[in-house]
Design an enzyme around this catalytic site. Sequence first.
Site, PDB file in Angstrom:
ATOM      1  N   PRO A  71      -2.817   1.359  -5.583  1.00 61.69           N
ATOM      2  CA  PRO A  71      -2.138   0.967  -6.702  1.00 61.69           C
ATOM      3  C   PRO A  71      -2.495  -0.039  -7.884  1.00 61.69           C
ATOM      4  O   PRO A  71      -2.946  -0.849  -7.753  1.00 61.69           O
ATOM      5  CB  PRO A  71      -1.217   0.840  -5.221  1.00 61.69           C
ATOM      6  CG  PRO A  71      -1.424   1.524  -4.599  1.00 61.69           C
ATOM      7  CD  PRO A  71      -2.917   1.930  -4.559  1.00 61.69           C
ATOM      8  N   CYS A  72      -1.769  -0.068  -9.407  1.00 60.32           N
ATOM      9  CA  CYS A  72      -1.595  -0.438  -9.930  1.00 60.32           C
ATOM     10  C   CYS A  72      -1.205  -2.444 -10.553  1.00 60.32           C
ATOM     11  O   CYS A  72      -1.462  -3.132 -11.411  1.00 60.32           O
ATOM     12  CB  CYS A  72      -2.320   0.184 -11.307  1.00 60.32           C
ATOM     13  SG  CYS A  72      -0.423   0.969 -12.013  1.00 60.32           S
ATOM     14  N   GLN A  73       0.229  -2.084  -9.248  1.00 65.43           N
ATOM     15  CA  GLN A  73       1.392  -3.156  -9.806  1.00 65.43           C
ATOM     16  C   GLN A  73       0.625  -4.775  -9.803  1.00 65.43           C
ATOM     17  O   GLN A  73       0.264  -5.294 -10.230  1.00 65.43           O
ATOM     18  CB  GLN A  73       2.172  -2.746  -8.548  1.00 65.43           C
ATOM     19  CG  GLN A  73       3.081  -1.462  -9.221  1.00 65.43           C
ATOM     20  CD  GLN A  73       2.379  -0.983  -7.406  1.00 65.43           C
ATOM     21  OE1 GLN A  73       0.585  -0.815  -7.464  1.00 65.43           O
ATOM     22  NE2 GLN A  73       3.350  -0.442  -7.030  1.00 65.43           N
TER      23      GLN A  73
END
EC number: 2.1.1.37
Length: 333
Positions: A71-73
């Site tokens: 996940p890149c958030q």
Amino acid sequence: MQVVSFFAGAGGLDLGFEQAGFNVVWANEYDKDIWATYKKNHPHTVLDQRSITEIDASEVPECDGIIGGPPCQSWSEAGAQRGIDDKRGQLFFDFIRILEAKKPKFFLAENVSGMQHTRHANALNNIKQMFKDAGYDLFYQMMNAVDHGAAQDRKRVIFIGFRSDLKVDYKFPEPIDKTEKKALKDILLDLNDSAVPALDKQKPNPDVKFLNHEYMIGGFSTMYMSRNRVRTWDEPSFTIQAGGRHAPIHPSAPKMEKVEKDLFKFVEGHQYRRLSVRECARIQGFPDDFEFVYNNVAAGYKMIGNAVAVPFAKAVALSIQAHLAAAQSQQAA
């Protein structure tokens, strides 16, 4: 060659690898809002629905490669940039934990360009070292999807590793020729007049004439209006984001007019609408028969915006395949 996929999402990365000739035998995705979409479009892949933190490496099938985009958030320039201090950022460690235990021939990990921010330097160096300590020769590069067949500017950090005993001297694929790069006119013109608005509360519109070809309704935030959001037919799209409210404007409208610093406006007398879910999917390289299953169009935009552009994934997968074949031939000789 068999691969397993973590943080699979809707399966853009998986689809690119499948188009390159790989067999995605097993995938892992924790977000329940994505499960129906993944299962519908990847019927031959076993989908594990647990968090990666709960998965023991012994439960993962034997494979030639492990792929995924943690996940890149937490790394995003548009977010809080908490990086490895965010639990989502720490999921990189579980990806490496399973990689080290399974020891496949190669791995690929993808993430947003924001993880290269100076504030994340120590964490990024730590991740790189962990990949090397796991027994892999690491190759790392920022790449733009528009250079590899996708019709959008989309910069991503790519980690590729080959098990050290294979002695692969990897070279990232070269950008395609400028004349071969795709613009919006190349992929969206035939959908121009058929999009329909979502219903109240962003519910799907049953009158849609083309699969998922509906667009989010509602106003635009001051952040959205802080810069131009229109690319012309002759340009590639802006990056497709996970938030539908920030979807780019359809190229049939003129570019927005600058009013002052950090403030643009729509040109009077013209209709401006967001790109539809299907148009965003086309820009990401998903085929038209790829069905996004949702009860709210925002979920469709989220799945597409979080995906890896399919043509980009295919280009990288083909390069990995070629390097592994060359290394195998060299060892046989």
